[in-house]
Enzyme design. Sequence first.
Site, PDB file in Angstrom:
ATOM      1  N   ARG A 223     -17.872  -0.921  38.349  1.00 55.56           N
ATOM      2  CA  ARG A 223     -18.104  -1.582  37.082  1.00 55.56           C
ATOM      3  C   ARG A 223     -18.481  -0.479  35.900  1.00 55.56           C
ATOM      4  NH1 ARG A 223     -15.078  -4.931  38.645  1.00 55.56           N
ATOM      5  NH2 ARG A 223     -15.398  -7.119  39.365  1.00 55.56           N
ATOM      6  N   HIS A 271      -8.993  -0.266  33.900  1.00 55.03           N
ATOM      7  CA  HIS A 271      -9.425  -1.184  34.967  1.00 55.03           C
ATOM      8  C   HIS A 271      -8.121  -1.644  35.681  1.00 55.03           C
ATOM      9  CE1 HIS A 271     -12.870  -4.043  36.056  1.00 55.03           C
ATOM     10  NE2 HIS A 271     -11.915  -4.187  37.057  1.00 55.03           N
TER      11      HIS A 271
HETATM   12  C1  GLV Z   1     -11.696  -6.137  39.635  1.00 55.37           C
HETATM   13  O1  GLV Z   1     -12.434  -5.406  39.156  1.00 55.37           O
HETATM   14  C2  GLV Z   1     -11.993  -7.490  40.640  1.00 55.37           C
HETATM   15  O2  GLV Z   1     -13.341  -7.583  40.663  1.00 55.37           O
HETATM   16  O3  GLV Z   1     -11.258  -8.038  41.194  1.00 55.37           O
END
Ligand code: GLV
Length: 308
Positions: A223, A271
């Site tokens: 994160r 991400h």
């Molecule tokens: C992405 O970061 C998830 O938690 O699936």
Amino acid sequence: MTFVLKTDAQRAFEWSRHFAESAPEIAFRLWPDIGDPAQVRFLATWSLPPDLATTLPNLELLFSTGAGVDQFDLSRLPGHVQVVRMVEPGIVDGMVEYVTMAVLAWHRDLFAYLARQRTASWEPIRVQTAASRKVGVLGLGMLGQAVARKLAGFGFEMHGWSRNRREIPGVRCHAGAAALPGFLASCQALVFLLPLTEQTLGMLNASLFARLPRGATLINVARGQHLLLDDLRAALNDGQLAGAILDVTDPEPLPPDHWLWSDRRVVVTPHIASMTQPETAVRSVLQNLRRHARGEAMVGLVDRTRGY
Ligand code: GLV
């Protein structure tokens, strides 16, 4: 007994199809068209609907549609609701591919060659053997274990750290807070894969970087809030870190004028390291529903006091 999914239209379409095929007996509905709220016992979502306790009074299980649950404010959930992380092979495979790509790009100097290509410089760098490189995975949950196992297959000197001891073939496993400095000293490339909790928030900071070998590379696939960006910049400027590969940032999306975009020592991706795959996700949710019905332990059940 109703199962509600709250997600975007494309994913909703795919989950509906897989539910209809594999579990036609389950009343499957899409948020916000939930039917009788009192019938809703199961909810799968990334973000909590407002006033969950009053809108869904009989909710039993809350499934995260992603691997993490840090986006949920667990204090808003009634105590009896069980929370389940998404543990499914699609997420694991995506993470293994991304981290393998990042570690091999670091190991084989891809970023240096991309820079040299821009100046048309034919300038070879001596190839190092994988066995001469030390790679560490911080966080040996389902994802970290799979990543460490795959990287060990290339012959890297693999290290892993977790709170509780793990045994992974080909990986030197370190466990507990006292072992953390020794682990960090063994990471020329550090892959960060811990869940976001009060304990790990801001953990990627100057004092952690100082324990890495000089010139190490950071790969953050956890994160953005784990990483203190001012500390990252200082560590890059003074050479303690040579580079960073970041799939996560804080905030997301990263604003267009953010320094991370233009810093040549940093690679940013939006991400995408791994994504929940609807077909395998539905299979794993259905397996957990069956375990729950039989009174067995569900895979990915969150310890709400621990936060993951
Ligand atoms: C992405 O970061 C998830 O938690 O699936």
